[in-house]
Write a protein that holds these residues in place. Structure first.
Motif, PDB file in Angstrom:
ATOM      1  N   MET A  67       0.830  -1.205   0.000  1.00  0.00           N
ATOM      2  CA  MET A  67       0.000   0.000   0.000  1.00  0.00           C
ATOM      3  C   MET A  67       0.869   1.261   0.000  1.00  0.00           C
ATOM      4  O   MET A  67       1.703   1.447   0.885  1.00  0.00           O
ATOM      5  N   PRO A  68       0.688   2.143  -0.974  1.00  0.00           N
ATOM      6  CA  PRO A  68       1.481   3.381  -1.021  1.00  0.00           C
ATOM      7  C   PRO A  68       0.904   4.437  -0.087  1.00  0.00           C
ATOM      8  O   PRO A  68       0.205   5.369  -0.501  1.00  0.00           O
ATOM      9  N   TRP A  69       1.198   4.327   1.197  1.00  0.00           N
ATOM     10  CA  TRP A  69       0.618   5.226   2.187  1.00  0.00           C
ATOM     11  C   TRP A  69       1.036   6.671   1.939  1.00  0.00           C
ATOM     12  O   TRP A  69       0.271   7.600   2.220  1.00  0.00           O
ATOM     13  N   GLN A  70       2.264   6.877   1.460  1.00  0.00           N
ATOM     14  CA  GLN A  70       2.715   8.245   1.213  1.00  0.00           C
ATOM     15  C   GLN A  70       1.845   8.925   0.170  1.00  0.00           C
ATOM     16  O   GLN A  70       1.453  10.088   0.326  1.00  0.00           O
ATOM     17  N   VAL A  71       1.513   8.185  -0.906  1.00  0.00           N
ATOM     18  CA  VAL A  71       0.647   8.741  -1.945  1.00  0.00           C
ATOM     19  C   VAL A  71      -0.731   9.054  -1.371  1.00  0.00           C
ATOM     20  O   VAL A  71      -1.313  10.111  -1.653  1.00  0.00           O
ATOM     21  N   ALA A  72      -1.257   8.132  -0.566  1.00  0.00           N
ATOM     22  CA  ALA A  72      -2.594   8.332   0.006  1.00  0.00           C
ATOM     23  C   ALA A  72      -2.646   9.599   0.853  1.00  0.00           C
ATOM     24  O   ALA A  72      -3.588  10.397   0.762  1.00  0.00           O
ATOM     25  N   LEU A  73      -1.626   9.813   1.690  1.00  0.00           N
ATOM     26  CA  LEU A  73      -1.607  11.001   2.550  1.00  0.00           C
ATOM     27  C   LEU A  73      -1.375  12.277   1.749  1.00  0.00           C
ATOM     28  O   LEU A  73      -1.996  13.310   2.004  1.00  0.00           O
ATOM     29  N   MET A  74      -0.480  12.200   0.763  1.00  0.00           N
ATOM     30  CA  MET A  74      -0.175  13.392  -0.028  1.00  0.00           C
ATOM     31  C   MET A  74      -1.402  13.844  -0.831  1.00  0.00           C
ATOM     32  O   MET A  74      -1.698  15.040  -0.921  1.00  0.00           O
ATOM     33  N   VAL A  75      -2.121  12.887  -1.386  1.00  0.00           N
ATOM     34  CA  VAL A  75      -3.333  13.222  -2.126  1.00  0.00           C
ATOM     35  C   VAL A  75      -4.372  13.845  -1.196  1.00  0.00           C
ATOM     36  O   VAL A  75      -5.064  14.803  -1.560  1.00  0.00           O
ATOM     37  N   SER A  76      -4.462  13.335   0.026  1.00  0.00           N
ATOM     38  CA  SER A  76      -5.404  13.899   1.002  1.00  0.00           C
ATOM     39  C   SER A  76      -5.089  15.362   1.280  1.00  0.00           C
ATOM     40  O   SER A  76      -5.987  16.199   1.379  1.00  0.00           O
ATOM     41  N   GLY A  77      -3.788  15.668   1.406  1.00  0.00           N
ATOM     42  CA  GLY A  77      -3.391  17.057   1.612  1.00  0.00           C
ATOM     43  C   GLY A  77      -3.784  17.942   0.445  1.00  0.00           C
ATOM     44  O   GLY A  77      -4.174  19.102   0.632  1.00  0.00           O
ATOM     45  N   GLY A  78      -3.704  17.381  -0.761  1.00  0.00           N
ATOM     46  CA  GLY A  78      -4.131  18.140  -1.940  1.00  0.00           C
ATOM     47  C   GLY A  78      -5.619  18.431  -1.933  1.00  0.00           C
ATOM     48  O   GLY A  78      -6.057  19.542  -2.287  1.00  0.00           O
ATOM     49  N   PHE A  79      -6.429  17.444  -1.500  1.00  0.00           N
ATOM     50  CA  PHE A  79      -7.871  17.666  -1.418  1.00  0.00           C
ATOM     51  C   PHE A  79      -8.206  18.729  -0.367  1.00  0.00           C
ATOM     52  O   PHE A  79      -9.073  19.582  -0.581  1.00  0.00           O
ATOM     53  N   ALA A  80      -7.499  18.673   0.766  1.00  0.00           N
ATOM     54  CA  ALA A  80      -7.717  19.681   1.805  1.00  0.00           C
ATOM     55  C   ALA A  80      -7.315  21.065   1.310  1.00  0.00           C
ATOM     56  O   ALA A  80      -7.998  22.064   1.582  1.00  0.00           O
ATOM     57  N   LEU A  81      -6.224  21.127   0.556  1.00  0.00           N
ATOM     58  CA  LEU A  81      -5.769  22.405   0.009  1.00  0.00           C
ATOM     59  C   LEU A  81      -6.793  22.970  -0.973  1.00  0.00           C
ATOM     60  O   LEU A  81      -7.104  24.172  -0.958  1.00  0.00           O
ATOM     61  N   ALA A  82      -7.340  22.111  -1.830  1.00  0.00           N
ATOM     62  CA  ALA A  82      -8.344  22.558  -2.800  1.00  0.00           C
ATOM     63  C   ALA A  82      -9.605  23.061  -2.093  1.00  0.00           C
ATOM     64  O   ALA A  82     -10.202  24.080  -2.486  1.00  0.00           O
ATOM     65  N   LYS A  83     -10.015  22.360  -1.043  1.00  0.00           N
ATOM     66  CA  LYS A  83     -11.201  22.798  -0.293  1.00  0.00           C
ATOM     67  C   LYS A  83     -10.941  24.128   0.391  1.00  0.00           C
ATOM     68  O   LYS A  83     -11.806  25.023   0.417  1.00  0.00           O
ATOM     69  N   GLY A  84      -9.734  24.302   0.928  1.00  0.00           N
ATOM     70  CA  GLY A  84      -9.389  25.564   1.565  1.00  0.00           C
ATOM     71  C   GLY A  84      -9.363  26.716   0.579  1.00  0.00           C
ATOM     72  O   GLY A  84      -9.785  27.842   0.904  1.00  0.00           O
ATOM     73  N   ALA A  85      -8.874  26.457  -0.644  1.00  0.00           N
ATOM     74  CA  ALA A  85      -8.862  27.502  -1.675  1.00  0.00           C
ATOM     75  C   ALA A  85     -10.280  27.928  -2.036  1.00  0.00           C
ATOM     76  O   ALA A  85     -10.542  29.109  -2.293  1.00  0.00           O
ATOM     77  N   GLU A  86     -11.194  26.961  -2.017  1.00  0.00           N
ATOM     78  CA  GLU A  86     -12.591  27.287  -2.317  1.00  0.00           C
ATOM     79  C   GLU A  86     -13.227  28.077  -1.168  1.00  0.00           C
ATOM     80  O   GLU A  86     -13.915  29.083  -1.396  1.00  0.00           O
ATOM     81  N   GLU A  87     -13.001  27.631   0.060  1.00  0.00           N
ATOM     82  CA  GLU A  87     -13.613  28.287   1.225  1.00  0.00           C
ATOM     83  C   GLU A  87     -13.076  29.705   1.437  1.00  0.00           C
ATOM     84  O   GLU A  87     -13.819  30.607   1.842  1.00  0.00           O
ATOM     85  N   SER A  88     -11.803  29.907   1.160  1.00  0.00           N
ATOM     86  CA  SER A  88     -11.191  31.216   1.411  1.00  0.00           C
ATOM     87  C   SER A  88     -11.442  32.216   0.297  1.00  0.00           C
ATOM     88  O   SER A  88     -11.208  33.418   0.470  1.00  0.00           O
ATOM     89  N   GLY A  89     -11.870  31.728  -0.865  1.00  0.00           N
ATOM     90  CA  GLY A  89     -12.066  32.615  -2.012  1.00  0.00           C
ATOM     91  C   GLY A  89     -10.836  32.744  -2.891  1.00  0.00           C
ATOM     92  O   GLY A  89     -10.833  33.520  -3.852  1.00  0.00           O
ATOM     93  N   LEU A  90      -9.783  31.974  -2.585  1.00  0.00           N
ATOM     94  CA  LEU A  90      -8.560  32.039  -3.408  1.00  0.00           C
ATOM     95  C   LEU A  90      -8.829  31.571  -4.832  1.00  0.00           C
ATOM     96  O   LEU A  90      -8.294  32.139  -5.789  1.00  0.00           O
ATOM     97  N   SER A  91      -9.658  30.553  -4.997  1.00  0.00           N
ATOM     98  CA  SER A  91      -9.983  30.052  -6.337  1.00  0.00           C
ATOM     99  C   SER A  91     -10.642  31.143  -7.178  1.00  0.00           C
ATOM    100  O   SER A  91     -10.306  31.327  -8.360  1.00  0.00           O
ATOM    101  N   LEU A  92     -11.580  31.865  -6.577  1.00  0.00           N
ATOM    102  CA  LEU A  92     -12.261  32.946  -7.291  1.00  0.00           C
ATOM    103  C   LEU A  92     -11.283  34.069  -7.637  1.00  0.00           C
ATOM    104  O   LEU A  92     -11.332  34.637  -8.726  1.00  0.00           O
ATOM    105  N   TRP A  93     -10.378  34.379  -6.728  1.00  0.00           N
ATOM    106  CA  TRP A  93      -9.385  35.425  -6.973  1.00  0.00           C
ATOM    107  C   TRP A  93      -8.461  35.032  -8.133  1.00  0.00           C
ATOM    108  O   TRP A  93      -8.154  35.858  -9.000  1.00  0.00           O
TER     109      TRP A  93
END
Length: 594
Positions: free
Chosen positions: A431-457
């Motif tokens: 099981m590639p645990w490093q990939v699983a965790l790194m991808v999770s961080g990317g999803f959290a980052l994308a959600k944060g960009a949406e919540e903060s308005g960075l995506s719209l900016w």
């Protein structure tokens, strides 16, 4: 003199601790964003840039960098800790778990060896066809398992075959002269390759038992005739060089084919899975992407790229004579028969196919068929049998059902102690645990960009790009991702770019798939450096080629891959995904919105 020594010690200390300095200085240099500007967009931008720099430089483990949103988003007031935590396990991880279960069973019971060797025994022993056979086998495996797993499965077989070919010639074999397969080695050539072929230069791979090729003794007249036709030193040097070139082409071809095959299916490589999950999260009403139509788009890309890469590697490493493409094979020489014997012996070592291999193969076929028929799009799939809950079922559901089955079905008959097809320990090792965790961080980052308005900016900032032709914008996105993925991991690259490219597509009123799909595919084209991706690093560890060899080959293969993706997205990709229309599931961007 003392000052010079002091300066040398200081520079050495700085170099030894350059990673720590980068870890400390990066957030300090970025602090004006959250402290001076102070908006939520700037605070999220601080997290985005910090993670991007850490991911690219790898000064701390990639999976630990992925934990930064869980720390910084609550501190910046962008998201609560519980909201961030929800982003760290989702449908992507279930799909990955199911696929890795199957990959574990394939590797445990040796099915990968049979799949990798069979194409080679069919295509022939000419160096060109031998290269294509191994590349095809590795590409097929990487369609269904992670690229690194495919390479680690195939490379021991490739290395064994290369050793046997060189060993057969080293044992004094003398046969009919064959310009297309000059592998005769003399003592000095063997000495040159000794370090390259020694076990000490190889990574931790399963040891192979090799079969020596015994050449029958010749009659005295034949021996006399052979003695008269002993090749000159120049011919021997040519044979030595061609032997080394074949090793280079074969090994680099394996590294490249794993990436090329991986793009063919959604679970084939991490960037594809990250893209699919990003699409589900950002555009939940988008039903355009499924296993079947992704295969229809990417299988031709993989075939075109693989064939052109094969010809490119043959041209730069083996020779420029392509007559073998249309000439009949004719009668095989003694040397070719000896090489064929090596390959057949390797295949015979596998013995008769076992019941465990058969069951694993059946699970694999069933999984693919269920993925293809779940929701094909042009006809109702089997998911329609659950009319009120059909959208609850995803590819991850299929993968998990069959993955759990492998933990239940007994591997042996009732005469032996019960043992399941795979164990948790074996699965955990794969099981590639490093990939699983790194991808999770990317999803959290994308959600944060949406919540903060960075995506719209970012969308407002990139609105002027709408004046460019769409294909030009796509080309720029492909070149950017291909360039960055040479110095950063594939998963990190696509994780960084997806939250940026989605608002870009919305800002210029282009179907997001038109930009996201080619950018995702080009993320897998990291061909220049051995450190660009794990498959390249694994193959480089065998010591058959240099970094310069890979750079020389990778420039051409990168160009081939990008052009193949652009061709696909501009032709059959348009009707397949309706790329020429702006979809209803994508939000309408208004640049005048305050």
């Amino acid at each position: 003199m003392g000052d010079r020594r002091m300066l040398k010690k200081l520079s050495q200390a700085l170099w030894n601790y350059h990673s720590l300095l980068l870890i400390i200085l990066t957030p300090l240099l970025l602090l004006p964003l959250p402290l001076v500007i102070g908006t939520k967009e700037a605070q999220c931008g601080f997290v985005l840039l910090l993670m991007a720099i850490y991911w690219i430089t790898e000064v701390i483990p990639l999976s630990m960098t992925a934990m930064l949103p869980a720390i910084l988003f609550p501190l910046c007031g962008i998201m609560s800790s519980s909201s961030v935590a929800k982003e760290y396990f989702n449908n992507f991880h279930f799909l990955l778990v199911g696929v890795i279960c199957l990959a574990t069973s394939i590797e445990k019971w040796g099915l990968h060896r049979r799949v990798a060797l069979r194409p080679v025994t069919l295509v022939g022993v000419n160096p060109a066809w031998l290269l294509l056979g191994f590349m095809s086998g590795c590409a097929f495996l990487s369609m269904w398992v992670q690229n690194t797993s495919a390479v680690t499965m195939v490379m021991p077989i490739v290395d064994a075959v290369l050793k046997q070919i060189l060993k057969a010639n080293e044992e004094g074999y003398s046969g009919e002269d064959n310009p297309t397969l000059e592998l005769d080695e003399i003592n000095n050539c063997t000495a040159k390759n000794k370090e390259t072929l020694s076990d000490s230069t190889q990574p931790d791979v399963p040891r192979e038992t090799f079969t020596s090729v015994q050449i029958p003794a010749e009659s005295q007249p034949a021996a006399d005739e052979a003695a008269e036709n002993v090749p000159t030193a120049s011919h021997r040097d040519t044979g030595c060089r061609q032997g080394r070139m074949l090793c280079k082409a074969m090994c680099i071809g394996i590294a490249y084919s794993s990436n090329i095959g991986g793009i063919t299916t959604l679970p084939g490589t991490s960037p594809n899975l990250i893209f699919a999950e990003h699409l589900n999260r950002v555009y939940p009403d988008c039903n355009s992407i499924n296993f079947g139509n992704w295969l229809l788009l990417c299988l031709p890309i993989s075939v075109i790229t693989l064939l052109l890469t094969w010809l490119w590697l043959y041209w730069i490493f083996i020779g420029s004579d392509f007559k073998f493409l249309w000439q009949c094979r004719g009668e095989q020489s003694e040397r070719e028969r000896a090489v064929k014997m090596v390959l057949e012996d390797e295949y015979k070592k596998l013995g008769a196919i076992s019941s465990q291999e058969i069951f694993t193969g059946v699970v694999f076929v069933v999984m693919v068929l269920l993925w293809l028929t779940r929701s094909p799009g042009f006809i109702p799939g089997w998911a329609s049998l659950f009319p009120h809950k059909s959208y609850y079922i995803t590819d991850a559901t299929v993968a998990l059902v069959l993955g759990v089955l492998l933990f239940i079905v007994p591997a042996n008959g009732p005469s032996k102690k019960y043992e399941s097809m795979i164990s948790w320990k074996e699965f955990q090792a794969s099981m590639p645990w490093q990939v699983a965790l790194m991808v999770s961080g990317g999803f959290a980052l994308a959600k944060g960009a949406e919540e903060s308005g960075l995506s719209l900016w970012l969308a407002r900032l990139m609105t002027p790009l709408g004046d460019l032709p769409v294909l030009a914008t796509v080309t720029v996105a492909c070149l950017l991702t291909t360039t960055l993925t040479e110095v950063a991991s594939n998963a990190a690259t696509i994780t960084i770019f997806l939250p940026i490219l989605s608002p870009l597509a919305e800002a210029i009123h282009v179907n997001p798939l038109y930009i996201l799909i080619p950018a995702t595919l080009c993320t897998s084209f990291s061909f220049l450096l051995p450190v660009s991706n794990p498959p390249g690093a694994v193959v480089y560890g065998y010591g058959h080629f240099t970094t310069l060899d890979m750079v020389k080959a990778g420039l051409g293969v990168n160009t081939i891959g990008v052009l193949a993706v652009l061709l696909a997205i501009a032709t059959w990709g348009i009707p397949l995904f309706s790329l020429d229309t702006y979809p209803d599931w994508a939000p309408t961007f208004n640049s005048t919105t305050p």
